[in-house]
Design a protein around this motif. Structure first.
Motif, PDB file in Angstrom:
ATOM      1  N   ILE A   7      10.524 -34.008  24.969  1.00 56.26           N
ATOM      2  CA  ILE A   7      11.977 -34.036  25.150  1.00 56.26           C
ATOM      3  C   ILE A   7      12.311 -34.654  26.504  1.00 56.26           C
ATOM      4  N   LYS A   8      13.351 -35.483  26.522  1.00 54.69           N
ATOM      5  CA  LYS A   8      13.789 -36.121  27.761  1.00 54.69           C
ATOM      6  C   LYS A   8      15.311 -36.083  27.824  1.00 54.69           C
ATOM      7  N   THR A   9      15.847 -35.727  28.964  1.00 54.80           N
ATOM      8  CA  THR A   9      17.283 -35.763  29.191  1.00 54.80           C
ATOM      9  C   THR A   9      17.611 -37.047  29.937  1.00 54.80           C
ATOM     10  N   ILE A  10      18.571 -37.793  29.417  1.00 52.47           N
ATOM     11  CA  ILE A  10      18.987 -39.048  30.051  1.00 52.47           C
ATOM     12  C   ILE A  10      20.397 -38.839  30.593  1.00 52.47           C
ATOM     13  N   LEU A  23      14.966 -44.884  26.028  1.00 53.13           N
ATOM     14  CA  LEU A  23      14.743 -44.444  24.656  1.00 53.13           C
ATOM     15  C   LEU A  23      13.401 -44.901  24.090  1.00 53.13           C
ATOM     16  N   GLU A  24      12.755 -45.828  24.763  1.00 57.62           N
ATOM     17  CA  GLU A  24      11.491 -46.385  24.288  1.00 57.62           C
ATOM     18  C   GLU A  24      10.454 -45.290  24.063  1.00 57.62           C
ATOM     19  N   GLY A  25       9.858 -45.277  22.872  1.00 54.78           N
ATOM     20  CA  GLY A  25       8.795 -44.340  22.559  1.00 54.78           C
ATOM     21  C   GLY A  25       9.242 -43.027  21.942  1.00 54.78           C
ATOM     22  N   TYR A  26      10.546 -42.815  21.821  1.00 54.67           N
ATOM     23  CA  TYR A  26      11.056 -41.597  21.205  1.00 54.67           C
ATOM     24  C   TYR A  26      11.484 -41.872  19.768  1.00 54.67           C
ATOM     25  N   VAL A  29      17.250 -38.886  18.715  1.00 53.87           N
ATOM     26  CA  VAL A  29      18.189 -38.679  19.822  1.00 53.87           C
ATOM     27  C   VAL A  29      19.194 -37.601  19.427  1.00 53.87           C
ATOM     28  N   ILE A  30      19.529 -36.741  20.384  1.00 53.84           N
ATOM     29  CA  ILE A  30      20.653 -35.820  20.259  1.00 53.84           C
ATOM     30  C   ILE A  30      21.680 -36.309  21.274  1.00 53.84           C
ATOM     31  N   SER A  31      22.858 -36.681  20.791  1.00 58.10           N
ATOM     32  CA  SER A  31      23.847 -37.286  21.680  1.00 58.10           C
ATOM     33  C   SER A  31      25.216 -36.632  21.530  1.00 58.10           C
ATOM     34  N   MET A  32      25.886 -36.446  22.659  1.00 59.69           N
ATOM     35  CA  MET A  32      27.258 -35.953  22.657  1.00 59.69           C
ATOM     36  C   MET A  32      28.244 -37.080  22.952  1.00 59.69           C
ATOM     37  N   ARG A  33      27.751 -38.302  23.016  1.00 61.68           N
ATOM     38  CA  ARG A  33      28.600 -39.454  23.324  1.00 61.68           C
ATOM     39  C   ARG A  33      28.457 -40.521  22.253  1.00 61.68           C
TER      40      ARG A  33
END
Length: 87
Positions: A7-10, A23-26, A29-33
């Motif tokens: 898991i990574k937070t951006i 996002l490379e390699g994942y 995505v969970i996105s609120m935008r």
């Protein structure tokens, strides 16, 4: 390339290139935008769109992504997520 962390937070990349590199390699995505969701879907990633109910236009934009990209996107209400009894 797979990351060591599952898991990574951006936090607000400054450019589209920075976002793409992040996002490379994942796989998902969970996105609120909206734009984060749009980029993830455009990259072919499974995307959970968290609708946080601040304005109806966000819901409409997210609904459009779901209608257009179908199985690639799932919408979940933030209110419903916070109401879950997750242990």
């Amino acid at each position: 390339m797979k990351h060591s962390s599952p898991i990574k937070t951006i936090h607000m990349p400054s450019t589209l290139e920075d976002l793409n590199l992040s996002l490379e390699g994942y796989d998902a995505v969970i996105s609120m935008r909206y734009h984060g969701s749009l980029v993830a879907i455009a990259r072919g990633m499974k995307t959970l769109i968290v609708d946080y109910n601040t304005h109806s236009h966000y819901y409409n934009k997210n609904k459009y992504l779901k209608a257009t990209y179908g199985k690639a996107a799932t919408i979940q209400s933030f209110r419903d997520i916070t109401a879950m009894d997750i242990k």
